[in-house]
Scaffold this motif. Sequence first.
Motif, PDB file in Angstrom:
ATOM      1  N   ALA A 124     -37.388  48.072 -20.037  1.00 58.48           N
ATOM      2  CA  ALA A 124     -38.018  47.141 -19.031  1.00 58.48           C
ATOM      3  C   ALA A 124     -36.861  46.022 -18.270  1.00 58.48           C
ATOM      4  O   ALA A 124     -35.955  45.666 -19.179  1.00 58.48           O
ATOM      5  N   VAL A 125     -37.200  45.973 -17.365  1.00 56.42           N
ATOM      6  CA  VAL A 125     -36.028  44.803 -16.718  1.00 56.42           C
ATOM      7  C   VAL A 125     -36.974  44.062 -15.679  1.00 56.42           C
ATOM      8  O   VAL A 125     -37.654  44.321 -14.859  1.00 56.42           O
ATOM      9  N   GLY A 126     -36.465  42.896 -15.689  1.00 52.01           N
ATOM     10  CA  GLY A 126     -36.744  41.808 -14.721  1.00 52.01           C
ATOM     11  C   GLY A 126     -35.838  41.701 -13.528  1.00 52.01           C
ATOM     12  O   GLY A 126     -34.580  41.613 -13.691  1.00 52.01           O
ATOM     13  N   VAL A 127     -36.406  41.768 -12.298  1.00 44.79           N
ATOM     14  CA  VAL A 127     -35.581  41.763 -11.189  1.00 44.79           C
ATOM     15  C   VAL A 127     -35.868  40.388 -10.456  1.00 44.79           C
ATOM     16  O   VAL A 127     -37.141  40.433  -9.782  1.00 44.79           O
ATOM     17  N   ILE A 128     -34.801  39.711 -10.110  1.00 38.49           N
ATOM     18  CA  ILE A 128     -34.938  38.710  -9.281  1.00 38.49           C
ATOM     19  C   ILE A 128     -34.988  38.963  -7.635  1.00 38.49           C
ATOM     20  O   ILE A 128     -33.939  39.306  -7.386  1.00 38.49           O
ATOM     21  N   ASP A 129     -35.963  38.723  -6.962  1.00 41.97           N
ATOM     22  CA  ASP A 129     -35.905  39.204  -5.711  1.00 41.97           C
ATOM     23  C   ASP A 129     -35.216  38.255  -4.818  1.00 41.97           C
ATOM     24  O   ASP A 129     -35.085  37.189  -4.991  1.00 41.97           O
ATOM     25  N   ALA A 130     -34.615  38.737  -3.698  1.00 35.47           N
ATOM     26  CA  ALA A 130     -33.803  37.953  -2.715  1.00 35.47           C
ATOM     27  C   ALA A 130     -34.782  37.096  -1.755  1.00 35.47           C
ATOM     28  O   ALA A 130     -36.073  37.476  -1.558  1.00 35.47           O
ATOM     29  N   GLU A 131     -34.317  36.153  -1.267  1.00 37.47           N
ATOM     30  CA  GLU A 131     -35.220  35.365  -0.126  1.00 37.47           C
ATOM     31  C   GLU A 131     -34.271  35.130   1.055  1.00 37.47           C
ATOM     32  O   GLU A 131     -33.336  35.856   0.965  1.00 37.47           O
ATOM     33  N   LYS A 132     -34.871  34.541   1.804  1.00 39.55           N
ATOM     34  CA  LYS A 132     -34.078  34.020   3.244  1.00 39.55           C
ATOM     35  C   LYS A 132     -32.715  33.339   2.714  1.00 39.55           C
ATOM     36  O   LYS A 132     -32.476  32.746   1.687  1.00 39.55           O
ATOM     37  N   HIS A 133     -31.624  33.857   3.774  1.00 38.27           N
ATOM     38  CA  HIS A 133     -30.222  33.236   3.484  1.00 38.27           C
ATOM     39  C   HIS A 133     -30.286  31.600   3.067  1.00 38.27           C
ATOM     40  O   HIS A 133     -29.615  31.383   2.290  1.00 38.27           O
ATOM     41  N   GLU A 134     -31.071  30.891   3.738  1.00 38.80           N
ATOM     42  CA  GLU A 134     -30.999  29.311   3.332  1.00 38.80           C
ATOM     43  C   GLU A 134     -31.494  28.967   2.178  1.00 38.80           C
ATOM     44  O   GLU A 134     -31.261  27.895   1.591  1.00 38.80           O
TER      45      GLU A 134
ATOM     46  N   ALA B 266     -39.664  26.676  -0.979  1.00 35.69           N
ATOM     47  CA  ALA B 266     -38.491  26.821   0.070  1.00 35.69           C
ATOM     48  C   ALA B 266     -37.708  25.498  -0.190  1.00 35.69           C
ATOM     49  O   ALA B 266     -36.426  25.740  -0.257  1.00 35.69           O
ATOM     50  N   ALA B 267     -38.281  24.258  -0.311  1.00 31.44           N
ATOM     51  CA  ALA B 267     -37.643  23.139  -0.445  1.00 31.44           C
ATOM     52  C   ALA B 267     -36.813  22.984  -1.693  1.00 31.44           C
ATOM     53  O   ALA B 267     -35.485  22.629  -2.025  1.00 31.44           O
TER      54      ALA B 267
END
Length: 483
Positions: free
Chosen positions: A258-268, A210-211
């Motif tokens: 094949a595809v790599g998918v970058i997942d989302a995180e919290k907005h911050e 997170a940091a």
Amino acid sequence: MINPLRQTRVPLRLPLRLQALPLRQARAFHSSPNKNNLARVTSESQQTQQPQVPAQELQKALPLTPPSFAHLKDFSVGELFSFMTIGAVASHKSLLNLAIKAFPFVPMPLIKALVYNIYCGGENIEEVKQTGARLADRGINNMMLSLTIEACNGNDNIDPDFIVQQTQHSVDEILIPHTISMLETSGKDVNSVPPGYVALKPTGFVKNAAAVLKNFDQPEYKAEFEDLVSKVSAICQTIYDSNQRLAQLYPSRVAPFAVGVIDAEKHELQEGVYELQRRLYQQFNKLDAPVSVVGTLQMYLSESSDLLAKEEKLANENNYRLGLKLVRGAYIHSEKDRATVIHKTKEDTDMNYDQGISYCIDSILAHQGNESTIGHLVVASHNAESMKLATQKTYQSEFSIGNKNKANICLGQLLGMADSVTHDLISNDKVDNIIKYVPWGPPKETKEYLLRRLEENGDAVKNDNGIPLVKAAILTMFRKIFA
């Protein structure tokens, strides 16, 4: 600079009236007032692909199939018992809230006995292979795998190198063999089998993630962020190399394997994630070739339409292609600044989501090959209306007929959720390019995933299930037992 080669191409032009129309009233995506006219930076040919839709036409829609539980016949007696348990818990909001509070204290063996196999693909690669085979029996010909280990708020047990290694193994040992098997045995056209996807959660590739993501542009975190980028790039290189190799064996395929998918995180944390995505786009999504990396946009964010236009602008300026997964957004209950970062109403989010997928699908289908800036789209949703809209535009519009590029549009839902929607798309709409998101990994980590699904998708669980599911599961179970 815009690629001059693109300016000389003559893309397939869309008429002044779209053939596939939204289910909800909506503006043309790039004319949305909050886009600040960012679309003007795109090439002239791209601008002509965004026609205005007459207001009177926006009311037309495909009829939705009435809800049913026909999909339950595809499950075993044990799985039906799990559905019965889930339906009972979800039958009332107070019961669901109680289950969420009690879940961290429920022993893992009990979780595995009751619900694990519905929502998770397994603890190891061999179990995930079996899950893929069961999905194929249901007409779901590929998966998006997610190794559920992360360290968003600190996880001393995390080993980023192990995650990289295991994720690469999942590409080489699960996704590629499974995709080849589907290409060879399904009897479908080479462009009708969806790619295999692997979800890459940025918080799994560095400690204190997170940091690091929040401060990615600060000198004191530069080394750690570069290490995160390096580890994700190593996985994407494995994916890219597989695509290059298989393209030689299946030269008529326009979609990646094949595809790599970058997942989302919290907005911050998202600015760090966006920077990660852009670096990977530039490295692996070459012009005039299938994309190997897809990034995620959360359409519940009020800034998301501006962001889509910005990503398209950057891709044109830097000569790479975009791969996008559009989700409504999984962190609605945990965003700190909900009043400022997300849309004011669900209706606004729904409209924004449908505009987004419509714009991306139109962009992809406006070309016959790998020429469009937006090169690949995953429509990730449990919403039946949005799925019907995507299906109509992808498979039933004038521009989809004979257009191999529709292979670069994929529909997906989480394993164990919206199964009635998935079944309807396969059985009634004859959709081939559909996948399930399959989490897998150590039991402790998958338990955390299951808790998040209850917390973030509780409303969807309740709407999909409840007492009607309990009754349907019992009836189907008795039919199987006494057949």
